[in-house]
Design an enzyme around this catalytic site. Structure first.
Site, short mmCIF file in Angstrom:
data_model
loop_
_atom_site.label_atom_id
_atom_site.label_comp_id
_atom_site.label_asym_id
_atom_site.label_seq_id
_atom_site.Cartn_x
_atom_site.Cartn_y
_atom_site.Cartn_z
CB CYS A 2 -10.60 -11.44 -0.99
SG CYS A 2 -9.42 -10.89 0.23
NE ARG A 27 -12.83 -17.25 -3.42
CZ ARG A 27 -12.22 -17.52 -4.56
NH1 ARG A 27 -12.67 -18.47 -5.32
NH2 ARG A 27 -11.17 -16.84 -4.94
CD1 TRP A 73 -8.53 -15.55 4.86
CD2 TRP A 73 -6.68 -14.70 3.95
NE1 TRP A 73 -7.46 -16.30 5.29
CE2 TRP A 73 -6.31 -15.79 4.75
CE3 TRP A 73 -5.67 -14.01 3.27
CZ2 TRP A 73 -5.00 -16.22 4.90
CZ3 TRP A 73 -4.36 -14.43 3.41
CH2 TRP A 73 -4.04 -15.53 4.23
CG ASN A 99 -10.73 -10.67 -4.47
OD1 ASN A 99 -11.22 -10.09 -3.50
ND2 ASN A 99 -11.31 -11.69 -5.07
N GLY A 100 -6.46 -9.14 -4.15
CA GLY A 100 -5.08 -8.95 -4.58
C GLY A 100 -4.37 -7.98 -3.65
CD GLU A 480 -2.18 -33.31 2.43
OE1 GLU A 480 -1.29 -32.46 2.31
OE2 GLU A 480 -3.38 -33.04 2.33
CE LYS A 484 -5.62 -31.21 4.55
NZ LYS A 484 -5.07 -31.30 3.21
CD GLU A 487 -4.74 -27.37 5.76
OE1 GLU A 487 -4.74 -26.49 4.91
OE2 GLU A 487 -4.96 -28.57 5.50
CG HIS A 503 19.37 -38.07 12.79
ND1 HIS A 503 20.65 -38.45 13.12
CD2 HIS A 503 18.93 -38.99 11.89
CE1 HIS A 503 20.99 -39.54 12.43
NE2 HIS A 503 19.95 -39.89 11.69
CE LYS A 602 -10.68 -25.84 -1.69
NZ LYS A 602 -10.01 -26.99 -1.02
#
Ligand code: F6R
Length: 607
Positions: A2, A27, A73, A99-100, A480, A484, A487, A503, A602
């Site tokens: 947010c 963000r 968000w 926000n929060g 990573e 990516k 995402e 395995h 973000k």
């Protein structure tokens, strides 16, 4: 996540608020809204989707001089216009952006409803304007303070009262807010980027502080009612408004910026002749470094992967026991904190709630925690007091690329310092320092000739499942790479240490399943070759990222992507690059919004 922007001053608030929202788009958000002082009341518009849609909707809106705006968000409640901020009290005279998370919102909501209040949204935030209204007897500050006595949780919030259009009230508890002071105008934002085009004079509100912002300035007090001071600083030129500089997307621009960003992470720190390094922000002399008997890297997502690589390097070069921990798990498992342990909180944004929570746990238990942070002045940097800035510059694409390699670089510099106080001789230290010094050039060399990424992206974009494999330093790189790809391209994929493949995950392989092998020339290479043959025997397609000149792997692979040769601890700085490009190009092939992937934020400021 947010974003908050507020404006008060002689100019029209609306275009400035919309510009601020645009800046914060990176963000991540799913809806946006604005509230302006207008005539005797408030004028409010909200929209689901992009800021561009809201911008169209507010064309011809009032030219008034104070307002607040928000990108949301979703956490509590779906993505709907009703749930978008600003939220208002029952009389539509008090608007709040927040926000929060208000943790006891369910209880507060029930209590308000019992008093006859009708709430219009499913959000936790909406209790705030109603509570403020309940306590409002003409004094906005008193009402906000009284309302916040009821609310438990985190907030960065801005409140606009129709009765007091000449002031905006801002309160912070765990969610960042920056106040920008211009010439006869003031701004408030959750992100310094959103104020920088209007002013560079800023002050960061501290936790449990309330500010009354007017066009002429700001008055700050604590929530307990004591006077407080806002330290005004001039914002770094790093925050200059983001520009694509000819690249099609920020993600691509940031990938190609890595030779420079890695160089910045090294600048002034390496001591080539002494075979050592200096990180002034750590404020640790060799005796302090020698006292560190274990190192624990805390982080989330990409930052956690950087922490894994840093921990491996510390064990390999300094022979100090080291590990990385996922911050969100660490904080709740009643961790053991030892006096001789050093904790590093790794965070690009410096605002990640889980990482801040983990730091809090270390601090509560008397441990030593320092930050490895990109955003200057962020909460991680401020609460740790000591640490390392990674200096990658603002990262605008939601998916982290250049910040990751800068984090690794900064952690390798720390490793050299630790290692030099024990395990590394002068000549060994010189070799490490000069290897690190050579990395920006090797990164540039790879990016100039990235190999057959387009073909790899074609195979990956057509696949319903992709497997990433790597051993040792290459395992976090594989993790990573998979993160990516998820995402940016939304392709189901996972990463395993290569030895674990047989395995279980081997059952997933079918004809043409893309398997990305991260296999630079290191101590694990022979084993990697055996794993590669096992994969091929199942008909899967091997895309190998390997050291240039390694003809055996190049010939075995279905697609060979060579990277320059380097020591294994530095190899993640190179092997990561093709994986970043692969995610980017696969995302493009599938028509994804690569800079603003769905559902992502973000800076993840909620748990
Ligand atoms: C991945 C990504 C996230 C972040 C994570 C931690 O591309 O960006 O996984 O790495 O949310 O964020 P910071 O580093 O800001 O603490």
């Amino acid at each position: 996540m947010c974003g908050i922007i507020a404006y008060i001053g002689p100019n029209s608030a609306l275009p400035r608020l919309v510009d601020g929202l645009r800046v914060m788009e990176y963000r991540g958000y799913d809806s946006a809204g604005v509230a302006l002082q207008h005539d005797d009341g408030l004028w409010v518009r909200k929209d689901v989707g992009r800021v561009a849609a809201l911008a169209e909707r507010v064309v011809g809106g009032p030219t008034t001089h104070s307002g607040i705006a928000h990108t949301r968000w979703a956490t509590h409640g779906e993505v709907t216009e009703a749930n978008a901020h600003p939220h208002l009290d029952g009389d539509l005279r008090i608007a709040v952006v927040h926000n929060g998370i208000i943790e006891n919102s369910t209880h507060l909501r029930t209590a308000l409803e019992a008093e006859g209040v009708t709430l219009r949204s499913q959000t936790d935030t909406e209790v705030l304007p109603h509570l403020i209204r309940k306590y409002y007897k003409g004094d906005p500050v008193a009402a906000v303070l009284e309302a916040l006595k009821q609310a438990r949780g985190t907030y960065g919030m801005a409140v606009l009262f129709a009765d007091h259009p000449d002031q905006i009230i801002a309160v912070r508890n765990g969610s960042p807010l920056v106040i920008g002071l211009g010439d006869g105008e003031s701004l408030l934002a959750s992100d310094p980027q959103a104020v920088v085009s209007m002013t560079r004079r800023v002050g960061y509100l501290q936790d449990r502080e309330l500010a009354v912002i007017t066009a002429d300035g700001v008055v700050v007090q604590t929530l307990a009612g004591n006077d407080a001071t806002l330290n005004i600083e001039t914002i770094d030129s790093d925050y200059a408004l983001a520009d694509l500089e000819g690249f099609e997307h920020f993600m691509l621009k940031e990938i190609y910026e890595q030779p420079r960003s890695i160089r910045r992470a090294l600048r002034g720190r390496l001591q080539l002749e002494e075979g050592n390094a200096k990180l002034g922000g750590l404020n640790m002399d060799p005796r302090d470094l020698l006292g560190v008997q274990r190192l624990i890297n805390l982080g989330c997502g990409t930052s956690y992967h950087a922490g894994m690589i840093g921990a491996m390097a510390v064990e390999a070069l300094a022979r100090v026991p080291a590990r990385a921990e996922i911050a969100s798990e660490f904080r709740y498992r009643h961790p053991i904190i030892q006096r001789d342990a050093l904790f590093l909180a790794i965070s690009q944004s410096g605002e990640t709630a889980d990482t801040l929570g983990a730091m809090g746990e270390v601090i509560t238990k008397g441990g030593t925690v320092m930050g490895v942070v990109n955003v200057v002045g962020s909460t991680v940097a401020r609460i740790s007091g000591r640490g390392v800035y990674v200096h990658s510059g603002p990262e605008i694409a939601v998916a982290s690329t250049k910040a990751f390699t800068s984090q690794i670089t900064a952690l390798l510099v720390c490793t050299l310092m630790l290692a030099r106080t024990r395990n590394l001789s002068l000549s060994e230290g010189q070799a490490v320092a000069s290897e690190l010094d050579s990395m920006p050039e090797k990164v540039r060399e790879y990016l100039e000739n990235p190999g057959p990424i387009d073909q790899a992206a074609q195979w990956v974009a057509e696949a319903s499942y992709v497997l990433f494999l790597g051993r040792g330093f290459s395992y976090p790189v594989a993790l990573e790479g998979a993160l990516k790809l998820k995402e940016i391209a939304y392709i189901p994929c996972e990463a395993y240490p290569s030895g674990e493949m047989k395995h279980g995950p081997i059952a997933m392989l079918q004809k043409n399943t893309p398997v990305i092998f991260v296999a630079p020339r290191d101590g694990q290479r022979e084993k990697a070759i055996s794993n590669l043959r096992e994969v091929q025997a199942r008909g899967a397609r091997v895309i190998a990222i390997h050291t240039e000149g390694d003809t055996e792997i190049a010939e075995l692979a279905d697609l060979s992507i060579p990277v320059p040769s380097c020591q294994s601890y530095a190899s993640p700085l190179l092997t990561t690059l093709p994986l970043q490009l692969l995610a980017y190009k696969s995302g493009l092939l599938l028509g994804r919004d690569v800079d603003k992937p769905r559902n992502l934020a973000k800076s993840v400021t909620v748990e």
